[in-house]
Design an enzyme around this catalytic site. Structure first.
Site, PDB file in Angstrom:
ATOM      1  CG  ASN A 196     -40.820 -72.178 -60.025  1.00 51.27           C
ATOM      2  OD1 ASN A 196     -41.173 -72.503 -58.721  1.00 51.27           O
ATOM      3  ND2 ASN A 196     -40.502 -73.351 -60.976  1.00 51.27           N
ATOM      4  CB  ALA A 230     -28.846 -71.811 -44.049  1.00 57.51           C
ATOM      5  N   GLY A 272     -33.641 -78.498 -54.817  1.00 50.36           N
ATOM      6  CA  GLY A 272     -33.459 -79.345 -56.283  1.00 50.36           C
ATOM      7  C   GLY A 272     -34.464 -80.112 -57.015  1.00 50.36           C
ATOM      8  CG  LEU A 324     -49.195 -78.629 -58.727  1.00 51.21           C
ATOM      9  CD1 LEU A 324     -49.142 -80.385 -59.135  1.00 51.21           C
ATOM     10  CD2 LEU A 324     -50.168 -78.174 -58.139  1.00 51.21           C
ATOM     11  CB  THR A 366     -40.900 -78.748 -70.012  1.00 50.24           C
ATOM     12  OG1 THR A 366     -40.989 -78.038 -68.877  1.00 50.24           O
ATOM     13  CG2 THR A 366     -42.209 -77.748 -71.268  1.00 50.24           C
ATOM     14  CG  LEU A 401     -35.467 -66.237 -44.987  1.00 51.86           C
ATOM     15  CD1 LEU A 401     -35.377 -65.402 -43.956  1.00 51.86           C
ATOM     16  CD2 LEU A 401     -33.845 -66.358 -46.067  1.00 51.86           C
ATOM     17  CB  CYS A 447     -40.224 -77.652 -60.152  1.00 48.78           C
ATOM     18  SG  CYS A 447     -41.645 -78.405 -60.687  1.00 48.78           S
ATOM     19  CE  LYS A 461     -38.432 -79.065 -65.197  1.00 49.07           C
ATOM     20  NZ  LYS A 461     -39.239 -77.653 -66.140  1.00 49.07           N
ATOM     21  CE  LYS A 487     -43.744 -73.106 -61.307  1.00 47.32           C
ATOM     22  NZ  LYS A 487     -44.228 -74.708 -62.328  1.00 47.32           N
TER      23      LYS A 487
END
Length: 433
Positions: free
Chosen positions: A208, A252, A257, A150, A85, A250, A260, A263, A204
């Site tokens: 995220n 820094a 990226g 995952l 997706t 946590l 998942c 997006k 989900k």
């Protein structure tokens, strides 16, 4: 059980192989002939630790087959939808064309009592729409939503030994079927949450969104630390001892990226806007903004470290993948940093244990070197942006003589500043004095 997995990309290939490893009879379906050929030969088309072993075992046993023909899914009792997706071009919304196409293509092949199980990450409301469509054209079948959780680099373990199972179902029969599929995990004590379609879909994206927020929070604190002389790593250690906060995620650095997190939080925001609840997740736009700022901060540090310009200076970039133990360069902060430095005139030499081919396909203008030693040789600056173990374990005294200027920017805050400085290096971290 007899299972089909529709879509054999990262999610589908892992899920199909893991289900076969658990003893189910599995057929994987995908329209990509090259991908299917590789999988059928026991060769994963991407890097994922542990996958080659279970793929080879499952195909050799005969429990796992692959095909490009949807009709070959006809004999399955359960059909998992595991197609991608991606983000819609020109929008933050999720592109559901592949989900809808796979679903419609599967409908003619559904046997009586078949269960279609969504694994793809979709906007809330998608499962209800598909269930209504199924009721119209295939009332002899039913739908469930079973989101995946995952972690790249741990996907095989996360499938066979999940930390939780979530079922979005409309009846007890669907839950019972999923119980049969996941019997080994349930017997091992895996928590099981049975809920409705919208909640299962939200689990989900909410997870995220929370993880992305936690990462961007500590990166925001890194910005404050840099302005005040504080150490964000020690700050994270201190607040991480609070059980309500926890230390994980946590760290820094250059930010998150992959295919998942970025997006999914953008698609979540877009869906909230459609629902008239955009204000509820408006903070996610700042989460995204903070994340992207950290990439620019690494570039700015590189320019600063080389006296105001990187033009015609040799920069060794350690890592191109978005995380270690993966060859995934989608929305990779590391690759983005390398490209930005190249755009400023630097002679960039990028290295990575697994991601070079994927990076080269996307950005052929960069120079790539498989050997870490050769990438470091004669470098005016070293920038660590993916925390592979071999980079974390570099001996600063040994590599000191390889470079022309011993200056390192630790974009993941994983090196020991004391030992690197003691070996003669100028060390710069993110949010560290």
């Amino acid at each position: 059980m007899k299972i089909s997995v529709i879509g054999c990309g990262y999610l589908g290939a892992v899920h199909a192989s893991a289900m076969a490893e658990l003893g189910h009879e599995v057929i994987g379906i995908d329209v990509d002939e090259r991908k299917i050929g590789e999988l059928a030969a026991g060769r994963p088309p991407f890097f994922e630790p542990g996958l080659p072993e279970i793929l080879t075992s499952a195909t050799a046993s005969g429990r796992l087959r692959f095909s490009t023909d949807m009709a070959d899914a006809a004999g399955a009792e359960v059909h998992f939808l595991a197609v991608g997706t991606p983000q819609t071009a020109g929008s933050h919304a999720a592109d559901l064309r592949f989900v809808d196409a796979a679903f419609e293509g599967l409908i003619p092949h559904l046997a009586d009592g078949a269960l279609v199980v969504g694994k793809s990450t979709v906007p809330v409301g998608t499962a209800t729409r598909l269930a209504e469509r199924l009721a119209e054209v295939a009332p002899h079948a039913s739908l469930a939503w079973n989101p995946e959780f995952l972690r790249e680099g741990f996907a095989v373990k996360d499938t066979i030994e999940p930390d939780r199972l979530v079922y979005g179902v409309a009846d007890d029969a669907a839950a019972a079927t999923l119980d049969e599929i996941y019997r080994a995990a349930l017997d091992a004590g895996t928590p099981r949450i049975v809920t409705d379609y919208p909640t299962a879909e939200l689990v989900k994206v909410a997870a995220n969104a929370f993880l992305a927020t936690k990462i961007s929070f500590i990166n925001a604190m890194a910005e404050i630390a840099e302005a005040t002389g504080a150490d964000v790593t020690q700050l994270a250690d201190a607040i991480g001892h609070d059980a309500r906060i926890g230390r994980r995620f946590l760290n820094a650095g250059v930010g998150f990226g992959g295919g998942c997190l970025p997006k999914d939080i953008r698609a979540f925001s877009a869906r909230a806007e459609e629902l008239g609840r955009g204000d509820s997740v408006a903070f996610l736009k700042e989460v995204d903004s903070i994340n992207l700022r950290r990439r620019q901060r690494v570039v700015d540090l590189a320019v600063e470290a080389l006296g105001g310009s990187v033009n015609e200076r040799r920069v060794a970039v350690l890592g191109v993948t978005f995380k270690p133990d993966s060859d995934d360069v989608r929305d990779s902060p590391a690759l983005d940093v390398a490209v930005q430095l190249k755009g400023l005139g630097a002679e960039v030499v990028a290295t990575d244990p697994e991601g070079l081919e994927n990076a080269r396909l996307r950005h052929p203008q960069l120079a790539y070197e498989a050997s870490t030693t050769e990438a470091l040789r004669d470098a005016d600056l070293v920038v660590l942006v993916t925390e592979w173990s071999e980079y974390r374990g570099l001996d600063p005294a040994e590599v000191r003589d390889l470079v022309s200027n011993p200056t390192v920017i630790d974009g993941r805050n994983v090196l020991d500043p004391v030992s690197w400085r003691a070996a003669g290096w100028t060390y710069r971290g993110l949010g560290r004095p």
